[in-house]
Design a protein around this motif. Structure first.
Motif, mmCIF file in Angstrom:
data_model
loop_
_atom_site.group_PDB
_atom_site.id
_atom_site.type_symbol
_atom_site.label_atom_id
_atom_site.label_comp_id
_atom_site.label_asym_id
_atom_site.label_seq_id
_atom_site.Cartn_x
_atom_site.Cartn_y
_atom_site.Cartn_z
ATOM 1 N N ALA A 7 4.340 11.307 -6.952
ATOM 2 C CA ALA A 7 2.958 11.705 -8.132
ATOM 3 C C ALA A 7 2.116 10.279 -8.349
ATOM 4 N N LEU A 8 2.650 8.890 -8.662
ATOM 5 C CA LEU A 8 2.298 7.670 -8.034
ATOM 6 C C LEU A 8 1.427 7.602 -7.043
ATOM 7 N N VAL A 9 1.378 7.939 -5.292
ATOM 8 C CA VAL A 9 0.810 7.863 -4.627
ATOM 9 C C VAL A 9 -0.209 9.334 -4.385
ATOM 10 N N LEU A 10 0.304 10.167 -4.995
ATOM 11 C CA LEU A 10 -0.671 11.149 -4.945
ATOM 12 C C LEU A 10 -2.274 10.639 -5.740
ATOM 13 N N ALA A 11 -1.541 10.077 -7.320
ATOM 14 C CA ALA A 11 -2.699 9.416 -7.739
ATOM 15 C C ALA A 11 -3.211 8.705 -6.820
ATOM 16 N N GLY A 12 -2.873 7.654 -6.665
ATOM 17 C CA GLY A 12 -3.202 6.924 -5.821
ATOM 18 C C GLY A 12 -4.574 7.375 -4.889
ATOM 19 N N ILE A 13 -3.773 8.052 -3.531
ATOM 20 C CA ILE A 13 -4.302 8.779 -2.727
ATOM 21 C C ILE A 13 -5.353 9.656 -3.461
ATOM 22 N N PHE A 14 -5.471 10.682 -5.183
ATOM 23 C CA PHE A 14 -6.890 11.102 -4.804
ATOM 24 C C PHE A 14 -8.053 9.767 -5.336
ATOM 25 N N LEU A 15 -7.169 9.185 -5.865
ATOM 26 C CA LEU A 15 -8.397 7.954 -6.171
ATOM 27 C C LEU A 15 -9.137 7.058 -5.456
ATOM 28 N N GLY A 16 -8.428 7.073 -4.508
ATOM 29 C CA GLY A 16 -9.209 6.838 -3.287
ATOM 30 C C GLY A 16 -10.600 7.652 -2.841
ATOM 31 N N ALA A 17 -10.004 9.048 -2.357
ATOM 32 C CA ALA A 17 -11.108 9.883 -2.114
ATOM 33 C C ALA A 17 -11.844 9.724 -2.986
ATOM 34 N N TRP A 18 -11.792 9.726 -4.620
ATOM 35 C CA TRP A 18 -13.249 10.304 -5.310
ATOM 36 C C TRP A 18 -14.173 8.535 -5.565
ATOM 37 N N ILE A 19 -12.978 7.569 -4.730
ATOM 38 C CA ILE A 19 -13.672 6.502 -4.826
ATOM 39 C C ILE A 19 -14.947 6.614 -3.614
ATOM 40 N N ASP A 20 -14.365 7.442 -2.116
ATOM 41 C CA ASP A 20 -15.337 7.460 -1.578
ATOM 42 C C ASP A 20 -15.940 8.968 -1.158
#
Length: 160
Positions: A30-43
């Motif tokens: 869940a934390l990995v997924l949250a970090g990935i979504f945050l990274g996608a959102w930043i971009d």
């Protein structure tokens, strides 16, 4: 908030999530997924779009399911009692406070103790403990591999 700080947060979530794949106190995938979504959102979802995020999310769900099912399959294979399953869960929680060795082996001890209390058969308790532990370890291994696959897809999408 600056993009650099957001990227630091994204990476921190992913690293914490990878640690959480082996530490039961943290919701790893869940934390990995949250970090990935945050990274996608930043971009702005330019490099990591919805197709990649959908695959990554499905992998996260698969990891959660495999972790749960693998432990139950191991316990079921040995005909574990309800007390053995409770013992494995309690052993997992106790193991968190004992370091890596506790995390790896306290579920076995808990399952064996629970089965022994349920049936008073030492040989059966050892068998149930071992099979439950093997199932949990298979689930843990699957979760770790899937978490790294999630990160790999994310990095691959960022670089393309």
């Amino acid at each position: 908030m600056s993009p650099t700080l957001l990227w630091v947060a994204s990476v921190a979530l992913i690293v914490l999530g990878l640690l959480g794949t082996v530490l039961p106190a943290l919701p790893g995938t869940a934390l990995v997924l949250a970090g990935i979504f945050l990274g996608a959102w930043i971009d702005d979802f330019v490099h990591v779009g919805w197709p990649s995020l959908t695959v990554i999310t499905l992998l996260a769900v698969l990891a959660w399911a495999l972790e749960y099912v693998a432990g139950l399959l191991g316990a079921n294979r040995a005909g574990a009692s309800r007390q053995a399953l409770i013992g494995a869960a309690l052993g997992t929680v106790a193991g968190v406070f004992m370091g890596l060795v506790g995390i790896l082996f306290m579920p076995l001890v808990g399952a064996a103790a629970g089965e022994y209390l349920a049936r008073r058969d030492q040989q059966r308790a050892v068998k149930v403990g071992l099979w439950t532990w093997l199932g949990l370890m298979a689930g843990l291994l699957a979760k770790v591999v899937i978490a790294f696959m999630m990160v790999g897809i994310f990095i691959g999408a960022l670089l393309i």
